[in-house]
Write a protein that holds these residues in place. Structure first.
Motif, PDB file in Angstrom:
ATOM      1  N   UNK A   1       0.790  -1.238   0.000  1.00 55.32           N
ATOM      2  CA  UNK A   1       0.000   0.000   0.000  1.00 55.32           C
ATOM      3  C   UNK A   1       0.820   1.284   0.000  1.00 55.32           C
ATOM      4  N   UNK A   2       2.155   1.158   0.037  1.00 57.15           N
ATOM      5  CA  UNK A   2       2.961   2.373   0.189  1.00 57.15           C
ATOM      6  C   UNK A   2       2.810   3.321  -1.005  1.00 57.15           C
ATOM      7  N   UNK A   3       2.562   2.756  -2.197  1.00 54.88           N
ATOM      8  CA  UNK A   3       2.449   3.646  -3.373  1.00 54.88           C
ATOM      9  C   UNK A   3       1.267   4.602  -3.238  1.00 54.88           C
ATOM     10  N   UNK A   4       0.162   4.097  -2.672  1.00 60.39           N
ATOM     11  CA  UNK A   4      -1.006   4.976  -2.455  1.00 60.39           C
ATOM     12  C   UNK A   4      -0.664   6.075  -1.444  1.00 60.39           C
ATOM     13  N   UNK A   5       0.108   5.696  -0.431  1.00 60.38           N
ATOM     14  CA  UNK A   5       0.476   6.685   0.595  1.00 60.38           C
ATOM     15  C   UNK A   5       1.426   7.733  -0.003  1.00 60.38           C
ATOM     16  N   UNK A   6       2.353   7.275  -0.849  1.00 62.42           N
ATOM     17  CA  UNK A   6       3.284   8.227  -1.489  1.00 62.42           C
ATOM     18  C   UNK A   6       2.514   9.170  -2.422  1.00 62.42           C
ATOM     19  N   UNK A   7       1.525   8.633  -3.144  1.00 66.00           N
ATOM     20  CA  UNK A   7       0.674   9.515  -3.979  1.00 66.00           C
ATOM     21  C   UNK A   7       0.070  10.620  -3.103  1.00 66.00           C
ATOM     22  N   UNK A   8      -0.498  10.223  -1.970  1.00 63.89           N
ATOM     23  CA  UNK A   8      -1.173  11.205  -1.101  1.00 63.89           C
ATOM     24  C   UNK A   8      -0.178  12.215  -0.533  1.00 63.89           C
ATOM     25  N   UNK A   9       1.004  11.724  -0.139  1.00 68.32           N
ATOM     26  CA  UNK A   9       2.015  12.644   0.410  1.00 68.32           C
ATOM     27  C   UNK A   9       2.443  13.647  -0.660  1.00 68.32           C
TER      28      UNK A   9
END
Ligand SMILES: Cc1cc2nc3c(=O)[nH]c(=O)nc-3n(C[C@H](O)[C@H](O)[C@H](O)COP(=O)(O)OP(=O)(O)OC[C@H]3O[C@@H](n4cnc5c(N)ncnc54)[C@H](O)[C@@H]3O)c2cc1C
Length: 351
Positions: free
Chosen positions: A283-291
């Motif tokens: 799920x880190x890619x979704x979190x990086x998108x949001x950041x």
């Protein structure tokens, strides 16, 4: 370049960093031989080759055991910023190509810039170009502070986080936006001799890959979050900067970004509580998108505030709202937004 001296450790620890001059002091060519040039999709004007080094003269840069560390910090961090600046520049060029073409190409009785679907493409292009410029030049500013010894520890951590996140998001958006511009040019968009867009599209595929692929950047961000809580300086930066924005016209967008920041803090907390490495990687890619969107929206708001305070005839607040609606406003539906068409038309009026 990095190379492993004879007898050195395995792995990255054994890699030294070297400067290999092309020519030697007596004017002769150093000992390297090109096996073959690579036939590349993009960046074709910059040759890439398989090279053998035989009795080449090389100068050691820093201690041998720090070679990999120095290469990463000196080369990669700078290259990742420069990669993002290139992507921001390409998005700006794509916007200019598409917007001007739209104003001068007539189809079905009107300049195509009159059609809302074309205006939407121009709005996407403009807002992503200014967002990429805002984030990349803010990172350049942080690097200036670091290199002149004026940065505090939080700013150094913020740089480390943002340089990776920004390389990731600007190269992804770059490809999307050049594709969008190609669409505006219709058939001409696919013609190499008509505009630069096909070449930029091919170059973007390389810009997405070298200096760290998307996944590699994301897992590095995850590692940094787990080891150093490197996301905390980002949230502190966002909260501090949002609190300083006073212009009335920006307050609605400020509130949306605050809420996005809170949602993301909770998401990260949930991920940390699960303490499951495979879950975090998935799920880190979704979190990086949001950041990335959080950082870019905050920087656009700071720029909007400054331009309003300078009483500039600024379009930045409109582009900022468009960007925030696209990426951060929950359940945003352009069909329910009564201002949508008016806003779209304004992007074309800029040209
Ligand atoms: C034109 C060009 C010029 C280049 N010039 C240079 C140069 O001058 N110097 C230099 O050192 N390098 C150079 N490179 C190399 C470039 O930096 C690498 O190709 C790039 O970083 C990807 O590494 P890789 O090819 O080993 O892919 P791999 O690491 O094999 O990756 C393949 C896929 O697996 C994914 N992946 C890998 N690890 C993980 C993980 N842990 N979790 C999830 N997914 C993962 C990647 O994201 C990618 O999608 C150049 C590349 C190109 C295309």
């Amino acid at each position: 370049m990095t190379a492993r001296p004879e007898g050195a450790h395995d792995g990255t620890k054994g890699l030294g960093l070297f400067l290999v001059p092309r020519t030697l002091d007596d004017g002769s060519v150093n000992g390297f031989y090109i096996r073959r040039l690579k036939d590349k999709l993009g960046t074709r004007t910059l040759a890439s080759a398989e090279v053998d080094f035989v009795d080449a003269v090389a100068y050691q840069v820093g201690p041998l055991e720090d070679g990999f560390k120095n290469a990463v910090s000196l080369v990669l961090n700078t290259s990742r910023l420069l990669n993002a600046v290139a992507c921001a520049g390409i998005m700006r060029r794509a916007y200019i190509e598409a917007a001007h073409y739209a104003c001068h190409r007539d189809a079905f009785g009107h300049a195509i810039a009159k059609y809302p679907l074309v205006q939407e493409a121009i709005a996407d292009l403009y807002s992503e170009a200014v967002a990429a410029t805002a984030s990349s030049f803010f990172i350049a500013h942080l690097l200036d502070k670091i290199e002149t010894g004026q940065a505090n520890e939080n700013e150094e951590q913020l740089y480390r986080l943002l340089v990776n996140i920004n390389k990731y998001i600007t190269s992804i958006r770059g490809t999307e936006m050049v594709h969008r511009a190609i669409e505006v040019l219709g058939g001409n968009g696919a013609i190499e001799s008509f505009s630069i867009l096909p070449r930029l599209y091919r170059d973007l595929v390389v810009l997405e890959s070298w200096e760290g692929t998307h996944n590699v950047l994301c897992v590095q961000v995850l590692r940094d979050m787990q080891r150093y809580h490197i996301h905390l300086p980002l949230f502190a930066f966002v909260d501090t900067k949002l609190a300083q924005i006073e212009s009335e016209v920006l307050q609605d967008d400020v509130a949306v970004v605050y809420k996005a920041s809170d949602r993301l803090k909770k998401t990260i907390l949930n991920m940390e509580e699960r303490d499951d490495s495979m879950y975090a990687q998935a799920h880190i890619r979704r979190i990086v998108d949001d950041m990335a969107h959080l950082a870019q929206a905050t920087l656009l708001l700071i720029e909007s505030e400054w331009e309003l305070q300078q009483r500039m005839d600024t379009f930045k607040p409109i582009a900022t709202t468009y960007f925030i609606n696209r990426h951060l406003r929950p359940n945003y539906d352009p069909m329910q937004d009564e201002d949508y068409l008016t806003r779209l038309a304004q992007f074309v009026d800029l040209v």
